[in-house]
Design a protein around this motif. Structure first.
Motif, PDB file in Angstrom:
ATOM      1  N   GLN A   1      -6.909  15.173   5.290  1.00 54.57           N
ATOM      2  CA  GLN A   1      -5.452  15.211   5.381  1.00 54.57           C
ATOM      3  C   GLN A   1      -4.949  16.651   5.454  1.00 54.57           C
TER       4      GLN A   1
ATOM      5  N   ALA B   1      -0.337  13.571  -7.316  1.00 52.24           N
ATOM      6  CA  ALA B   1      -0.707  12.345  -6.612  1.00 52.24           C
ATOM      7  C   ALA B   1      -0.537  11.170  -7.571  1.00 52.24           C
ATOM      8  N   HIS B   2      -0.244  10.005  -7.003  1.00 54.56           N
ATOM      9  CA  HIS B   2      -0.092   8.832  -7.855  1.00 54.56           C
ATOM     10  C   HIS B   2      -1.427   8.552  -8.533  1.00 54.56           C
TER      11      HIS B   2
ATOM     12  N   TYR C   1      -3.235   5.986 -10.127  1.00 53.93           N
ATOM     13  CA  TYR C   1      -4.236   4.943 -10.357  1.00 53.93           C
ATOM     14  C   TYR C   1      -5.317   4.825  -9.275  1.00 53.93           C
ATOM     15  N   LEU C   2      -5.018   5.263  -8.075  1.00 55.51           N
ATOM     16  CA  LEU C   2      -5.996   5.169  -7.004  1.00 55.51           C
ATOM     17  C   LEU C   2      -6.602   6.537  -6.752  1.00 55.51           C
ATOM     18  N   ASP C   3      -7.939   6.628  -6.801  1.00 52.87           N
ATOM     19  CA  ASP C   3      -8.568   7.913  -6.514  1.00 52.87           C
ATOM     20  C   ASP C   3      -8.635   8.112  -5.006  1.00 52.87           C
ATOM     21  N   PRO C   4      -7.980   9.137  -4.494  1.00 53.16           N
ATOM     22  CA  PRO C   4      -7.908   9.294  -3.041  1.00 53.16           C
ATOM     23  C   PRO C   4      -9.227   9.720  -2.395  1.00 53.16           C
ATOM     24  N   SER C   5     -10.165  10.259  -3.135  1.00 57.53           N
ATOM     25  CA  SER C   5     -11.467  10.748  -2.681  1.00 57.53           C
ATOM     26  C   SER C   5     -11.362  12.045  -1.882  1.00 57.53           C
ATOM     27  N   THR C   6     -12.368  12.882  -2.121  1.00 56.98           N
ATOM     28  CA  THR C   6     -12.359  14.242  -1.578  1.00 56.98           C
ATOM     29  C   THR C   6     -12.318  14.285  -0.058  1.00 56.98           C
ATOM     30  N   GLY C   7     -13.169  13.468   0.588  1.00 54.55           N
ATOM     31  CA  GLY C   7     -13.234  13.478   2.050  1.00 54.55           C
ATOM     32  C   GLY C   7     -11.866  13.239   2.661  1.00 54.55           C
ATOM     33  N   SER C   8     -11.158  12.285   2.107  1.00 51.48           N
ATOM     34  CA  SER C   8      -9.830  11.945   2.621  1.00 51.48           C
ATOM     35  C   SER C   8      -8.842  13.095   2.412  1.00 51.48           C
ATOM     36  N   ILE C   9      -8.900  13.743   1.249  1.00 55.07           N
ATOM     37  CA  ILE C   9      -7.955  14.834   0.965  1.00 55.07           C
ATOM     38  C   ILE C   9      -8.191  16.013   1.908  1.00 55.07           C
ATOM     39  N   ILE C  10      -9.472  16.376   2.082  1.00 54.44           N
ATOM     40  CA  ILE C  10      -9.770  17.512   2.971  1.00 54.44           C
ATOM     41  C   ILE C  10      -9.307  17.174   4.392  1.00 54.44           C
TER      42      ILE C  10
END
Lengths: 461, 69
Positions: free
Chosen positions: B36, B22-23, B25-34
């Protein structure tokens, strides 16, 4: 000329933005040089700039030393956008246009094998009401299967404010202004009633995301443990397309009737309005402003008049969201250099964010050459108890030349404001106002458009 | 299936999938990853079906441009 760092550009280590006189400069650092070269060589940046979707750029790396930017791998020069606005100043339609522009950009970039590294709404600005993307360094090669790193940010800064506005008929600006990262799914989820949760977008992007995020925080299981997650390209495109469809359909219930009502009333033009138009046009054609502020622009009648009289661009401000929607439609349909924004003049946007400089305050954000403040001053002087001398200072302080309309105390607009309260405004008087204005500027001309309304053309330049 | 199972199942699925960086600099956060990992497939299938239907429709009735406002 040495370049001065813009305080709002520090989060992405890929580069920084600087100001050098009228120029805006952007440096590309070593870490991002390769990605930038890829986007540049593929012609993606040029194509988007030529289509007006990305702010234009020129490579000025050979002049880096003259700006004191020797360390940069690449230096770009950009034209200055007349007025930088923030999401908490956007009307619903502006916010929606920005969201759709972001999604369209992602979808189009994917076709060329590129993607955006983030989804911050602050990377969208407006030329007229047309969204323009301003961060060239967010565009980088797409890696097959990578997750959408900006998904949560997209939800917080675009989707959630729009859902809050359209589903709950609740203007998100105040909240967004207090929380510059936007509105978290965990917070919005608490506000959405049961019956409104049965919607795929709400259920997944808001409710489910909030639940998963809460759970991971409780278990203190950070995103690092999920870094290896994969989102197939078809899934990424599907999410973008689904969000695009949902957002394109959103509207605000209380705004729905406004445009219809307005369209029925446009034929109405009184002699008073014509006199006002003539007076403002005379000032505008004398000054020929590059940028004019229309403070209290309502649906943009006089902003449009100013453009016709020769103003090159107008930024309008109003407190009434429904009026701003009409103004937006007019700017869009006429493809006009007119940007109508939300402003509470008694409490304008502050300088805030990191070091209280990341997002600029309203005062001093741009240097308008002229202003209009028509049927406005009574709202702050009487509606918000601002003493008349302070109200005059505030207006005149924004531009060296302008037209101010002063509704007398006997005017029905003022009487409406006074009907609900005691008249504690002995100083609110047109002769007193003329004296105050005369102490601050030269009164070039004045006219009574009605027995109870006087327009003043002032010049303090 | 309770919420806990859903989360651990999707989490495991996400872990099993092939790594893609993942790129940074921006933390995508766990909730968003799950999320997706869970809805990515549904969203992809929906788009596929929609495109397919659209093609059939335009072949039968002539093309009409779509959804914009």
């Amino acid at each position: 000329m040495a370049a001065v760092l813009e305080a709002g550009s520090f989060r992405d280590p890929a580069g920084r933005v600087f100001s050098a006189g009228e120029q805006v400069l952007r440096t590309v650092t070593k870490v991002a040089a390769e990605q930038f070269a890829a986007a540049s060589e593929a012609g993606v940046l040029r194509r988007l700039a030529d289509a007006g979707r990305l702010v234009d750029f020129a490579d000025v790396t050979d002049q880096a030393a003259s700006y004191g930017l020797n360390d940069a791998e690449v230096v770009l020069s950009h034209p200055r956008i007349p007025f930088i606005s923030y999401p908490y100043e956007w009307s619903f339609s502006l916010h929606k246009a920005a969201a759709l522009a972001h999604l369209d950009l992602q979808l189009d970039l994917l076709k060329d094998g590129f993607a955006l590294s983030d989804a911050t709404a602050y990377n969208v600005q407006f030329e007229g009401v047309k969204p323009v993307f301003i961060d060239h360094l967010s565009i980088r090669p797409y890696q097959d299967g990578e997750i959408w790193a900006g998904h949560r940010q997209f939800c917080m800064q675009f989707l959630n404010p729009l859902l809050m506005w359209s589903m709950l008929d609740l203007q998100p600006s105040h909240w967004f202004r207090g929380s510059l990262e936007g509105i978290a799914p965990e917070d919005l989820a608490k506000l959405i009633p049961m019956r409104k949760r049965l919607n795929f977008t709400v259920l997944t992007h808001v409710i489910a995301q909030a639940a998963m995020q809460r759970r991971s925080v409780n278990k203190s299981q950070g995103s690092a443990s999920y870094r290896t997650a994969r989102l197939p390209r078809s899934g990424f495109e599907g999410m973008l397309d689904g969000l695009r469809r949902t957002i394109a359909r959103l509207e605000v219930p209380s705004h729905r009737t406004v445009w219809g009502d307005y369209a029925q009333n446009t034929s109405y033009s009184s002699p008073e309005m014509e006199a006002k138009h003539r007076f403002c046009a005379e000032m505008v054609s004398a000054v020929k402003p590059d940028l004019l502020y229309d403070i209290g622009c309502n649906s943009g009648d006089y902003s449009l008049g100013a453009l016709e009289a020769g103003a090159r661009s107008v930024v309008g401000f109003d407190f009434d969201q429904a009026a701003l929607e009409v103004a937006y439609r007019r700017a869009k349909e006429g493809n006009l250099p007119f940007l109508p924004l939300w402003l509470d003049a008694a409490n304008p946007s502050p300088a805030q964010g990191w070091g209280q400089a990341e997002r600029k305050g309203f005062a001093g954000r741009a240097k308008p050459d002229a202003l209009l403040a028509l049927a406005f001053i009574h709202h702050i002087a009487i509606g918000r108890n601002v003493p008349l001398d302070m109200a005059t200072d505030w207006i005149v302080g924004h531009a060296p030349v302008g037209v101010i309309e002063f509704p007398h105390k006997a005017d029905p607009m003022v009487q409406t404001l006074l009907s609900q309260r005691e008249d504690i405004f002995p100083d609110y008087d047109h002769q007193h106002f003329a004296k105050l204005l005369g102490e601050r500027a030269r009164i070039v001309k004045q006219v009574d458009v009605l027995p109870t309304r006087t327009l003043y053309w002032y010049d303090r330049s | 299936m309770n919420g806990k199972t859903v989360v651990s199942l999707t989490g495991t699925l996400a872990m099993l999938a092939v790594a893609a960086p993942a790129h940074a600099y921006l933390d995508p956060s766990t909730g968003s990853i799950i999320l997706q990992a869970t809805i990515g497939a549904i969203a992809g299938a929906t788009l596929f079906a929609r495109t397919f239907l659209y093609r059939i429709k335009s072949a039968l009735f002539g093309s009409k441009s779509s959804n914009d406002k």
